[in-house]
Design an enzyme around this catalytic site. Structure first.
Site, short mmCIF file in Angstrom:
data_model
loop_
_atom_site.label_atom_id
_atom_site.label_comp_id
_atom_site.label_asym_id
_atom_site.label_seq_id
_atom_site.Cartn_x
_atom_site.Cartn_y
_atom_site.Cartn_z
N CYS A 41 -6.46 4.15 3.06
CA CYS A 41 -5.69 3.06 3.13
C CYS A 41 -5.66 1.98 1.88
O CYS A 41 -6.83 2.05 1.50
CB CYS A 41 -5.61 2.38 4.24
SG CYS A 41 -4.52 1.19 4.79
N HIS A 97 -8.52 4.05 9.05
CA HIS A 97 -9.72 2.78 9.73
C HIS A 97 -9.05 2.28 10.77
O HIS A 97 -7.84 2.15 11.12
CB HIS A 97 -9.84 1.71 8.48
CG HIS A 97 -8.77 0.75 8.16
ND1 HIS A 97 -8.49 -0.48 8.69
CD2 HIS A 97 -7.74 1.38 7.29
CE1 HIS A 97 -7.48 -0.85 7.97
NE2 HIS A 97 -6.74 0.09 7.25
CO CO Z 1 -4.87 0.07 6.81
#
Ligand code: CO
Length: 220
Positions: A41, A97
């Site tokens: 990410c 996450h």
């Molecule tokens: Co993220």
């Protein structure tokens, strides 16, 4: 507004690196030969190299909002192809996450503009695995599950690309992994998806999804 402080940081960082290893940059100029491709990410709290303790040159990195691997995303596919066919990485790590803003936004479904089209892929994963999410008694647990399911779905997508399928057809050693990172303690968790051949993909996927449903929310 000047960004001199960042340039100053850079000077200190480069000097420290040379102090510790005088040939550090010389070696990096000559070649990169990372063994790992990290697809993570864009979140500023999840810096790939730092959390796996690897210096420059050791991990090839692609990051986007919510670590998505979309079959028509030429940016991500180009990174994957270059990593597998030119750099010959042996591992692709999809790392999500907990507390991912992209997953939270997708879960809420409130309109944010253009990005809704990107987040739609997470909503598709939520729809596909709605029976898993339905077992979660509270919204926080559902979000944690969706963060995990999103990683597993993207890892599955990587396996389905022509790039990975072709590499496996050539019997090249290449393993696709699904991991998740916890912001609150900095720890990574293997989600139990690890595929090294086409025949492993569906079993690994089903096994990891089942494991996700059994994970105790209090352990997250
Ligand atoms: Co993220």
């Amino acid at each position: 507004m000047s960004l001199e402080h960042l340039i100053a940081n850079n000077r200190r960082w480069a000097a420290t690196a040379v102090q510790a290893d005088p040939l550090f940059f010389k070696r990096l100029v000559e070649q990169q030969s990372p063994k790992y491709l990290w697809i993570g990410c864009s979140d500023s709290r999840v810096p790939a190299n730092q959390i796996i303790g690897l210096p420059p040159g050791e991990v090839f990195v692609h990051r986007n909002i919510a670590n998505l691997v979309v079959h028509t995303d030429l940016n991500c596919l180009s990174v994957l192809q270059y990593a597998v066919e030119v750099l010959r990485v042996q591992h692709v790590i999809i790392c999500g996450h907990y507390g991912c803003g992209g997953v939270i936004a997708a879960h809420r479904g409130a309109p944010l503009g253009l990005i809704d089209n990107w987040l739609r892929h997470i909503q598709d994963a939520a729809q596909r695995h709605r029976h898993v999410l339905a077992r979660e008694p509270n919204p926080a647990g559902q979000l944690d599950r969706l963060c995990e399911l999103n990683v597993l779905q993207q890892a599955h997508n990587v396996c389905r690309t022509t790039i990975v399928q072709d590499a496996w057809r050539r019997s090249e050693p290449l393993t696709i992994h699904g991991w998740i990172y916890r912001l609150s303690d900095g720890l990574l968790q293997d989600l139990g998806f690890s595929a090294s051949s086409p025949s492993q993909v569906e079993d690994e996927f089903a096994g990891a999804i089942a494991k996700s449903t059994r994970r105790d929310a209090s352990s997250i």
